[in-house]
Design a protein around this motif. Structure first.
Motif, PDB file in Angstrom:
ATOM      1  N   UNK A 150      45.295  31.960  45.122  1.00 36.44           N
ATOM      2  CA  UNK A 150      45.177  30.504  45.186  1.00 36.44           C
ATOM      3  C   UNK A 150      43.773  29.970  45.277  1.00 36.44           C
ATOM      4  N   UNK A 151      42.801  30.718  44.776  1.00 39.04           N
ATOM      5  CA  UNK A 151      41.390  30.350  44.896  1.00 39.04           C
ATOM      6  C   UNK A 151      41.126  28.901  44.504  1.00 39.04           C
ATOM      7  N   UNK A 152      41.724  28.435  43.415  1.00 36.70           N
ATOM      8  CA  UNK A 152      41.423  27.101  42.893  1.00 36.70           C
ATOM      9  C   UNK A 152      42.054  25.974  43.716  1.00 36.70           C
ATOM     10  N   UNK A 153      42.914  26.310  44.649  1.00 33.66           N
ATOM     11  CA  UNK A 153      43.517  25.275  45.493  1.00 33.66           C
ATOM     12  C   UNK A 153      42.930  25.267  46.905  1.00 33.66           C
ATOM     13  N   UNK A 154      42.020  26.175  47.198  1.00 38.00           N
ATOM     14  CA  UNK A 154      41.417  26.214  48.531  1.00 38.00           C
ATOM     15  C   UNK A 154      40.498  25.009  48.723  1.00 38.00           C
ATOM     16  N   UNK A 155      40.385  24.575  49.966  1.00 41.55           N
ATOM     17  CA  UNK A 155      39.640  23.356  50.282  1.00 41.55           C
ATOM     18  C   UNK A 155      38.388  23.698  51.090  1.00 41.55           C
ATOM     19  N   UNK A 156      37.272  23.879  50.391  1.00 45.98           N
ATOM     20  CA  UNK A 156      35.999  24.165  51.051  1.00 45.98           C
ATOM     21  C   UNK A 156      34.926  23.217  50.524  1.00 45.98           C
ATOM     22  N   UNK A 157      33.924  22.978  51.371  1.00 42.71           N
ATOM     23  CA  UNK A 157      32.767  22.205  50.920  1.00 42.71           C
ATOM     24  C   UNK A 157      31.860  23.075  50.054  1.00 42.71           C
ATOM     25  N   UNK A 158      31.714  24.333  50.479  1.00 40.14           N
ATOM     26  CA  UNK A 158      30.833  25.254  49.757  1.00 40.14           C
ATOM     27  C   UNK A 158      31.488  26.626  49.637  1.00 40.14           C
ATOM     28  N   UNK A 159      31.395  27.200  48.445  1.00 39.64           N
ATOM     29  CA  UNK A 159      31.743  28.603  48.238  1.00 39.64           C
ATOM     30  C   UNK A 159      30.465  29.291  47.774  1.00 39.64           C
ATOM     31  N   UNK A 160      29.995  30.263  48.551  1.00 41.43           N
ATOM     32  CA  UNK A 160      28.747  30.964  48.259  1.00 41.43           C
ATOM     33  C   UNK A 160      29.070  32.371  47.758  1.00 41.43           C
ATOM     34  N   UNK A 161      28.585  32.698  46.571  1.00 41.38           N
ATOM     35  CA  UNK A 161      28.852  33.997  45.947  1.00 41.38           C
ATOM     36  C   UNK A 161      27.579  34.827  45.957  1.00 41.38           C
ATOM     37  N   UNK A 162      27.640  36.006  46.524  1.00 40.88           N
ATOM     38  CA  UNK A 162      26.476  36.892  46.612  1.00 40.88           C
ATOM     39  C   UNK A 162      26.537  37.929  45.497  1.00 40.88           C
ATOM     40  N   UNK A 163      25.651  37.783  44.494  1.00 41.28           N
ATOM     41  CA  UNK A 163      25.668  38.670  43.336  1.00 41.28           C
ATOM     42  C   UNK A 163      24.402  39.511  43.250  1.00 41.28           C
ATOM     43  N   UNK A 164      24.581  40.761  42.853  1.00 38.12           N
ATOM     44  CA  UNK A 164      23.463  41.651  42.605  1.00 38.12           C
ATOM     45  C   UNK A 164      22.777  41.226  41.308  1.00 38.12           C
ATOM     46  N   UNK A 165      21.460  41.062  41.344  1.00 35.66           N
ATOM     47  CA  UNK A 165      20.748  40.581  40.173  1.00 35.66           C
ATOM     48  C   UNK A 165      20.174  41.680  39.303  1.00 35.66           C
ATOM     49  N   UNK A 166      20.101  42.918  39.829  1.00 34.33           N
ATOM     50  CA  UNK A 166      19.512  44.004  39.047  1.00 34.33           C
ATOM     51  C   UNK A 166      20.390  44.409  37.870  1.00 34.33           C
ATOM     52  N   UNK A 167      21.707  44.249  38.045  1.00 34.11           N
ATOM     53  CA  UNK A 167      22.665  44.729  37.048  1.00 34.11           C
ATOM     54  C   UNK A 167      23.013  43.594  36.098  1.00 34.11           C
ATOM     55  N   UNK A 168      23.009  43.891  34.795  1.00 35.03           N
ATOM     56  CA  UNK A 168      23.198  42.822  33.817  1.00 35.03           C
ATOM     57  C   UNK A 168      24.517  42.935  33.051  1.00 35.03           C
ATOM     58  N   UNK A 169      25.416  43.862  33.442  1.00 35.82           N
ATOM     59  CA  UNK A 169      26.686  43.987  32.721  1.00 35.82           C
ATOM     60  C   UNK A 169      27.577  42.781  33.011  1.00 35.82           C
ATOM     61  N   UNK A 170      28.621  42.627  32.205  1.00 36.22           N
ATOM     62  CA  UNK A 170      29.404  41.408  32.167  1.00 36.22           C
ATOM     63  C   UNK A 170      29.900  40.866  33.485  1.00 36.22           C
ATOM     64  N   UNK A 171      30.455  41.716  34.341  1.00 40.21           N
ATOM     65  CA  UNK A 171      31.054  41.230  35.572  1.00 40.21           C
ATOM     66  C   UNK A 171      30.079  40.494  36.472  1.00 40.21           C
ATOM     67  N   UNK A 172      28.844  40.965  36.533  1.00 36.70           N
ATOM     68  CA  UNK A 172      27.865  40.356  37.425  1.00 36.70           C
ATOM     69  C   UNK A 172      27.323  39.042  36.861  1.00 36.70           C
ATOM     70  N   UNK A 173      27.499  38.831  35.561  1.00 39.99           N
ATOM     71  CA  UNK A 173      27.089  37.564  34.960  1.00 39.99           C
ATOM     72  C   UNK A 173      28.224  36.567  34.856  1.00 39.99           C
ATOM     73  N   UNK A 174      29.375  36.893  35.444  1.00 39.62           N
ATOM     74  CA  UNK A 174      30.579  36.077  35.317  1.00 39.62           C
ATOM     75  C   UNK A 174      30.376  34.607  35.681  1.00 39.62           C
ATOM     76  N   UNK A 175      29.781  34.283  36.822  1.00 34.59           N
ATOM     77  CA  UNK A 175      29.650  32.862  37.194  1.00 34.59           C
ATOM     78  C   UNK A 175      28.848  32.056  36.182  1.00 34.59           C
TER      79      UNK A 175
END
Length: 337
Positions: A150-175
């Motif tokens: 239900x991620x899209x129905x959650x009620x938050x002011x901020x969602x902070x995503x911590x991503x590794x920047x060294x890796x450039x494969x698809x999953x880490x560039x998702x956002x």
């Protein structure tokens, strides 16, 4: 199976009247009033070990103390984003929990993967063990499960995503690639490697903006700032602001190593994270101007990055460790060819 479907004209008189009455009902007027809040989803990128988790743990804690509803999601396979927030305790990851529950024939519940401390909600996506899978694919699988929860129905002011920047494969560039966040924040320091990663992130944002994407860079957080100024010079050249500069300080280093939150209201370092929280909230997503590699090197002194080194081409003798013997060609050349 064949079914007979009748038309409205063939319907009994009482049904026809009911359909007409239903069609005559005007739709509800559009709601005009105060716009409901929109969750700010912010992806934080940076070189491994630069202090993203430290920055996010303290930032999310300060935001929660200011009355904001904050969800912190660790998207690094090391699963260390929430360790500082929870005093060094490991948080069960979504991927490992999903695998365990699936094997047991059970469904994953939100309480299995999301935990709270002083108003901050936090979870870890996790990743596969070394050599046993793709970390980027693990990120994608983790977000697929979040959507089921239900991620899209959650009620938050901020969602902070911590991503590794060294890796450039698809999953880490998702956002960035899929417009899953509104803006990106980069954590860096006054060293070439962290700014190289920061510049790569800016390049990714610019690339997807050219393809019609909407994600922008809100700014740079300078961690372990020693005052030499390379990070500030990079931000100016890339056209992004400095959101905060966290000093290179022994007290911060020691407390962080002991899994202590330094960004508490009233603490000696509270003002740093209060300013960061304010800037994160209001900073607009900007279109950055990535630097060329030479431009990035130009931010540093020559002795610091080894400029002036000449690329000396290797020869076949170098590769074989002996003199290379030139053999006659066996190619047949025809006259007039």
């Amino acid at each position: 199976m064949n079914a007979h479907v009748g038309s409205a004209s063939a319907a009994p008189p009482n049904m026809t009247e009911a359909l007409r009455a239903e069609a005559a009902i005007e739709p509800d007027a559009p709601i005009i009033g105060e716009v409901k809040k929109q969750t700010q989803i912010i992806a934080i990128y940076g070189k491994g070990g630069i202090g993203k988790s430290f920055t996010l743990a303290n930032l999310s804690y300060m935001m929660a103390q200011q009355g904001k509803r904050v969800l912190l999601i660790g998207c690094d396979p090391k699963s260390d984003t929430t360790s500082l927030l929870f005093g060094g305790k490991a948080c069960p990851t979504i991927i490992e929990t999903s695998s365990r529950k699936k094997a047991a024939g059970e469904a994953v519940k939100i309480g299995d993967v999301c935990f709270k401390r002083d108003g901050v909600f936090a979870m870890e996506l996790g990743g596969p063990e070394v050599g046993r899978g793709c970390g980027g694919r693990g990120i994608i699988h983790g977000f697929e499960l979040l959507e089921k929860l239900g991620f899209h129905s959650w009620d938050f002011d901020y969602v902070l995503l911590d991503f590794l920047g060294d890796v450039v494969c698809g999953g880490f560039g998702l956002p960035i690639a899929r417009d899953m966040c509104q803006k990106v924040i980069v954590v860096g320091s006054n060293d070439l490697q962290s700014l190289y990663v920061a510049n790569n992130v800016c390049s990714a944002v610019e690339y997807f903006r050219k393809l019609g994407g909407n994600v922008g860079v809100a700014g740079l957080v300078v961690n372990k700032d020693d005052g030499t100024g390379e990070a500030q010079a990079f931000a100016e050249a890339a056209g992004i602001p400095i959101l905060a500069a966290i000093p290179a300080n022994e007290d911060i280093r020691r407390k962080s190593a002991n899994y202590e939150i330094v960004g508490k209201p009233g603490s000696p370092w509270a003002s740093v994270f209060e300013e960061l929280a304010e800037q994160v909230a209001i900073a607009p997503p900007l279109r950055p101007t990535p630097l060329t590699h030479d431009g990035l090197l130009g931010l540093f002194k020559g002795e610091a990055v080894g400029r002036g080194v000449v690329l000396d081409p290797a020869t076949m003798e170098d590769m074989c460790g002996t003199e290379a013997v030139t053999k006659p060609s066996l190619e047949v050349v025809y006259e007039g060819a």
